[in-house]
Design an enzyme around this catalytic site. Structure first.
Site, PDB file in Angstrom:
ATOM      1  N   GLY A 502       0.824  -1.200   0.000  1.00  0.00           N
ATOM      2  CA  GLY A 502       0.000   0.000   0.000  1.00  0.00           C
ATOM      3  C   GLY A 502       0.853   1.242   0.000  1.00  0.00           C
ATOM      4  O   GLY A 502       1.996   1.241   0.450  1.00  0.00           O
ATOM      5  N   GLY A 504       0.306   5.662   0.509  1.00  0.00           N
ATOM      6  CA  GLY A 504      -0.586   6.777   0.794  1.00  0.00           C
ATOM      7  C   GLY A 504       0.178   8.073   0.908  1.00  0.00           C
ATOM      8  O   GLY A 504       1.386   8.141   0.654  1.00  0.00           O
ATOM      9  N   GLY A 507       3.047   7.800   3.583  1.00  0.00           N
ATOM     10  CA  GLY A 507       4.120   6.828   3.519  1.00  0.00           C
ATOM     11  C   GLY A 507       3.720   5.573   2.777  1.00  0.00           C
ATOM     12  O   GLY A 507       2.634   5.487   2.183  1.00  0.00           O
ATOM     13  N   VAL A 509       3.424   1.225   2.808  1.00  0.00           N
ATOM     14  CA  VAL A 509       3.173   0.105   3.706  1.00  0.00           C
ATOM     15  C   VAL A 509       3.770  -1.168   3.091  1.00  0.00           C
ATOM     16  O   VAL A 509       3.585  -1.447   1.891  1.00  0.00           O
ATOM     17  CB  VAL A 509       1.672  -0.096   3.951  1.00  0.00           C
ATOM     18  CG1 VAL A 509       1.440  -1.218   4.960  1.00  0.00           C
ATOM     19  CG2 VAL A 509       1.033   1.191   4.448  1.00  0.00           C
ATOM     20  N   LYS A 524       4.390   0.398   8.226  1.00  0.00           N
ATOM     21  CA  LYS A 524       4.248   1.651   7.483  1.00  0.00           C
ATOM     22  C   LYS A 524       5.499   2.485   7.683  1.00  0.00           C
ATOM     23  O   LYS A 524       5.859   2.845   8.803  1.00  0.00           O
ATOM     24  CB  LYS A 524       3.020   2.429   7.947  1.00  0.00           C
ATOM     25  CG  LYS A 524       2.949   3.839   7.333  1.00  0.00           C
ATOM     26  CD  LYS A 524       1.623   4.513   7.586  1.00  0.00           C
ATOM     27  CE  LYS A 524       0.610   4.072   6.565  1.00  0.00           C
ATOM     28  NZ  LYS A 524      -0.607   4.897   6.574  1.00  0.00           N
ATOM     29  N   ASP A 619      -9.106  11.981   8.324  1.00  0.00           N
ATOM     30  CA  ASP A 619      -8.914  11.424   6.979  1.00  0.00           C
ATOM     31  C   ASP A 619      -9.687  10.117   6.807  1.00  0.00           C
ATOM     32  O   ASP A 619      -9.142   9.103   6.374  1.00  0.00           O
ATOM     33  CB  ASP A 619      -7.425  11.204   6.705  1.00  0.00           C
ATOM     34  CG  ASP A 619      -7.124  11.064   5.211  1.00  0.00           C
ATOM     35  OD1 ASP A 619      -7.996  11.432   4.398  1.00  0.00           O
ATOM     36  OD2 ASP A 619      -6.030  10.595   4.858  1.00  0.00           O
TER      37      ASP A 619
END
Length: 776
Positions: A502, A504, A507, A509, A524, A619
């Site tokens: 992942g 975002g 940062g 993951v 992360k 968020d």
């Protein structure tokens, strides 16, 4: 049905009469304004009977509708009734943008009507109804649909709406009693804070959907169902209408009454024509806590329990408090004196914590005496109910044989411990010596404990932070503790940060494995380096580490080494909610979507209200909602926005979050509260319902912006368009949409708290019809 064809002349007369009736209203044009002391302090209806504007309240002024055509300027409706009165320098404006707004000298603004739907014109009607119109002449808001404490002829109290009494005759803010037209068809009166204690009801449960309380032009009050059938008459008899004015009101004392005023009679006053009760002690709560109502010559009189006095003299609603010393159960021993006072013919709300059978009143007295928790008891017909204070909704009536037993404590001990005079001096010396020895011993033990505790923690801290420790030796600590890791250990756990799962704004993951347990984790690696604030970072880590909820992703550990900042979470095998919603092959079924929605709401509620440190997520979006192996939703990244961007946490102007999910107040530079998360949750709800992104320009223009399209479908009654060919419960769909529309209201104060959101989703509380979330 046969239709009657009217002759041309008669049709013209009726058309002319209808046109003149339309003119029997006072038109208020855009740009008009009022001030309290100006000659134009109100806008009158055409007849001059009703006025909308400023009226005197206390040391200031309030805005509302009142009867200006009679000497007694009776207030029938108040705008923003629980806001404090304004000063004489305030201004009421019907702005050029079509909003009715009250502005004070301090710059505060109070909106009247629907702030999000600007009006093109307004009218004060002869009926006492204030109406705001759209440019097409459609009614977008009216005072008759938003009553306070009064109903006027031709007005209805619709299902779900209520009247709330005023605080006093001179204070029109919300009082203690309400009359509600319930959705189940029952018209009920009860104290505002305790709806389960009704003291008047129509007994029409199940009479039909969308029942209304109708106050018609013939001065009849009755209950009407959605099919137009009169279910029950509330008032009986015919009342003359010529030269008379009528109103129905729930009064300060909690009784609902019909009043009439003879306009032709000089020195006329309001006369009571009908009332819901002739007993002024009927309204529960009229006397406050620990007091009971006594009917003296048709007037209510409040009396405190024995050993009690009013908290505020002359204010019955404040209730009564004990005049004796308060004792806890721990010190209510035989050395504490009390008397059992008996009150006959008194009834109260039944809040008993224990019920037992006894042979006589004396048995109930003994049972309460033997129980230090028992502060009062009710006895009737061999049944003894033990209670703690306060007692609620008391009244005395000769119609019942109930007996109330009250413990009244005194400061005089029942047993006195005496010391002979010849040994008094030696007794005191012994006590002094024993006291000194105990204090000295306690001090020594305290010092030893502190030294041992600090030494132990020092060694533990050193062991935890040794960089030579190996990842295979690490065991996760218990609840409330997150584990520090070295960067070297995390490199081994992730095989050199090999498998990215992942990415975002904060940062990347990576998937990792704790070597000794083979437990999979998500690591992360934060992209932004915090240059300062080590203590704040660690304190925040501890705060997040103490959060434990089934709908939050568990934070297991962290690394704070040099410029490296990493966070270790439990691994979620099914990815994010975005992976499910926006992938047709992985689309969750309707039941799964309901469960995921409630799970997210439950997690946000925990962050807002239930964890030790309040956290505003800032968020909420599908990418931050992860799905476990059982397809349950878990919120991630909570609290990280504040950690990662301290330059933004120092001001209310910095926007955090993701475009499309950010609440409007971020852009207006307003203070951010938990309502910002509620807005983001509402957008996510719409995406869950429709299984699509909130903004998609690949769709037709009218469907591109999700919240606009959803509201249009809701307003037109075409909600099934939102879910395509899915076969789902239409009622559940409508309730989900209504909750989401409330959450995305443009004005934060209109959005519900997450606790109420969850209750609405669970079907515990009713969901009102939401207005347009924003003027689009």
């Amino acid at each position: 049905m046969a239709y009657l064809r009217l002759p041309p002349l008669l049709a013209f007369i009726l058309l002319f009469a209808g046109s003149e009736a339309q003119q029997r209203q006072s038109n208020i044009s855009l740009g008009s304004s009022l001030t309290p002391h100006d000659q134009n302090s109100s806008w009158l209806s055409n007849s001059g009977l009703f006025a909308f504007g400023f009226y005197k309240q206390g040391d200031g002024f309030s805005v509302g509708i009142f009867m200006a055509g009679i000497p007694q300027k009776t207030v029938v409706w108040t705008a923003n009734r629980d806001s404090p009165p304004v000063t004489s320098n305030a201004t009421l404006q019907f702005t050029g943008e079509g909003r009715l707004v009250l502005r004070s000298t301090t710059g505060d603004e109070q909106y009247i009507g629907d702030r999000d739907q600007p009006a093109s014109s307004a009218s004060m009607l002869d009926s006492g109804n204030l109406i705001l119109y759209s440019s097409s002449g459609r009614i977008i808001w009216e005072s008759f649909s938003n009553p306070t404490e009064t109903l006027l002829p031709t007005q209805r109290l619709r299902a779900g709406n209520q009247l709330v009494s005023s605080a006093s005759e001179s204070d029109h803010s919300s009082g203690r009693f309400r009359l509600k037209m319930q959705n189940d068809g029952n018209l009920v009166q009860y104290p505002v804070r305790t709806p389960s204690y009704a003291y008047y009801e129509s007994g029409t449960v199940g009479g039909g959907d969308n029942m209304s309380l109708v106050f018609d032009a013939d001065i009849q009050l009755y209950l009407l169902n959605s099919n137009g059938v009169n279910i029950k008459n509330i008032t009986n008899g015919e009342y003359p209408t010529k030269d008379r004015t009528y109103l129905m009101r729930i009064d300060v004392d909690g009784i609902f009454r019909l009043y009439s005023y003879n306009r032709r009679q000089s020195n006329s006053t309001w006369s009571i024509e009908w009332s819901s009760s002739n007993d002024k002690c009927d309204p529960k709560g009229i006397c406050g806590i620990n007091a009971f109502c006594v009917n003296n010559d048709q007037e209510a009189d409040c009396t405190c329990l024995p050993g009690f006095d009013f908290v505020e003299k002359g204010n019955w609603s404040s209730g009564c408090e004990s005049t004796s010393v308060a004792y806890s159960c721990a010190n209510k021993s035989n050395s504490v004196a009390y008397d059992i006072e008996v009150l006959s013919n008194t009834i109260w709300a039944n809040n008993a914590y224990s019920v037992l059978q006894v042979e006589a009143k004396e048995g109930c007295i003994q049972a309460c005496s033997d129980d230090c928790n028992c502060e009062a008891a009710f006895y009737k017909d061999g049944e003894c109910r033990k209670l703690k204070l306060p007692l609620l909704y008391g009244r005395r009536t000769l119609e019942v044989s109930d007996i109330t037993l009250i413990k009244v404590y005194t400061t005089t001990p029942l047993v006195e411990t005496t010391v002979p005079k010849d040994s008094d001096e030696r007794y005191r010396k012994d006590i002094l010596i024993i006291g000194i020895v105990l204090i000295s011993f306690g001090s020594i033990m305290l010092v030893i404990s502190v030294v041992v505790f600090r030494k132990r923690n020092f060694h533990a801290y050193k062991e935890i932070n040794k960089k030579s420790c190996r990842c295979q030796d690490v065991e996760l600590l218990g609840d409330g503790v997150i584990m520090p890791f070295t960067y070297e250990e995390l490199e081994k756990m992730t095989d050199g940060f090999k498998e990215e799962i992942g990415r975002g704004s904060f940062g990347t993951v990576y998937k990792g494995t704790i070597l000794n347990s083979q437990k999979e984790v998500a690591v992360k690696k934060l992209g932004k380096v915090l240059e300062e604030g080590e203590r704040e970072f660690q304190n925040e880590m501890k705060a997040i580490g103490r959060t434990h909820h089934k709908n939050l992703v568990r934070l297991l550990g962290y690394c704070y080494e040099g410029s490296n900042r990493l966070l270790i979470y439990e691994y979620m095998s099914n990815g994010s909610l975005a992976d499910m919603l926006f992938n047709p092959e992985n689309k969750p079924c309707w039941e799964e979507r309901l469960g995921i929605t409630c799970g997210i709401a439950s997690g946000i509620l925990y962050l807002h209200e239930e964890c030790a440190t309040q956290i505003i997520h800032c968020d909420i979006k599908p990418q931050n909602i992860l799905i476990d192996e059982y397809r349950h939703a878990k919120i991630s990244d909570f609290g990280l926005a504040k950690l990662l961007k301290p330059d933004q946490t120092k001001t209310n102007t910095g926007i955090r979050g993701t475009r499309g999910y950010v609440a409007p107040e971020w852009h207006r530079k307003l203070p951010i509260t938990t309502k910002a998360d509620v807005y983001s949750f509402g957008i996510v709800m719409l995406e869950i319902i429709c299984c699509r992104r909130n903004l998609s320009w690949t769709l037709p223009e009218e469907e591109a912006v999700l919240e606009e399209w959803v509201y249009d479908c809701f307003e037109r009654g075409e909600l099934l368009k939102l879910v395509g060919n899915e076969e789902i419960d239409k009622r559940q769909l409508e309730e989900m949409v209504k909750v989401a529309l409330w959450c995305i209201q443009d004005e934060p104060s209109r959005r519900p708290l997450m606790k109420k959101v969850l209750l609405m989703l669970e079907g515990t509380v009713e969901i009102p019809i939401p207005p347009n979330p924003v003027f689009l």
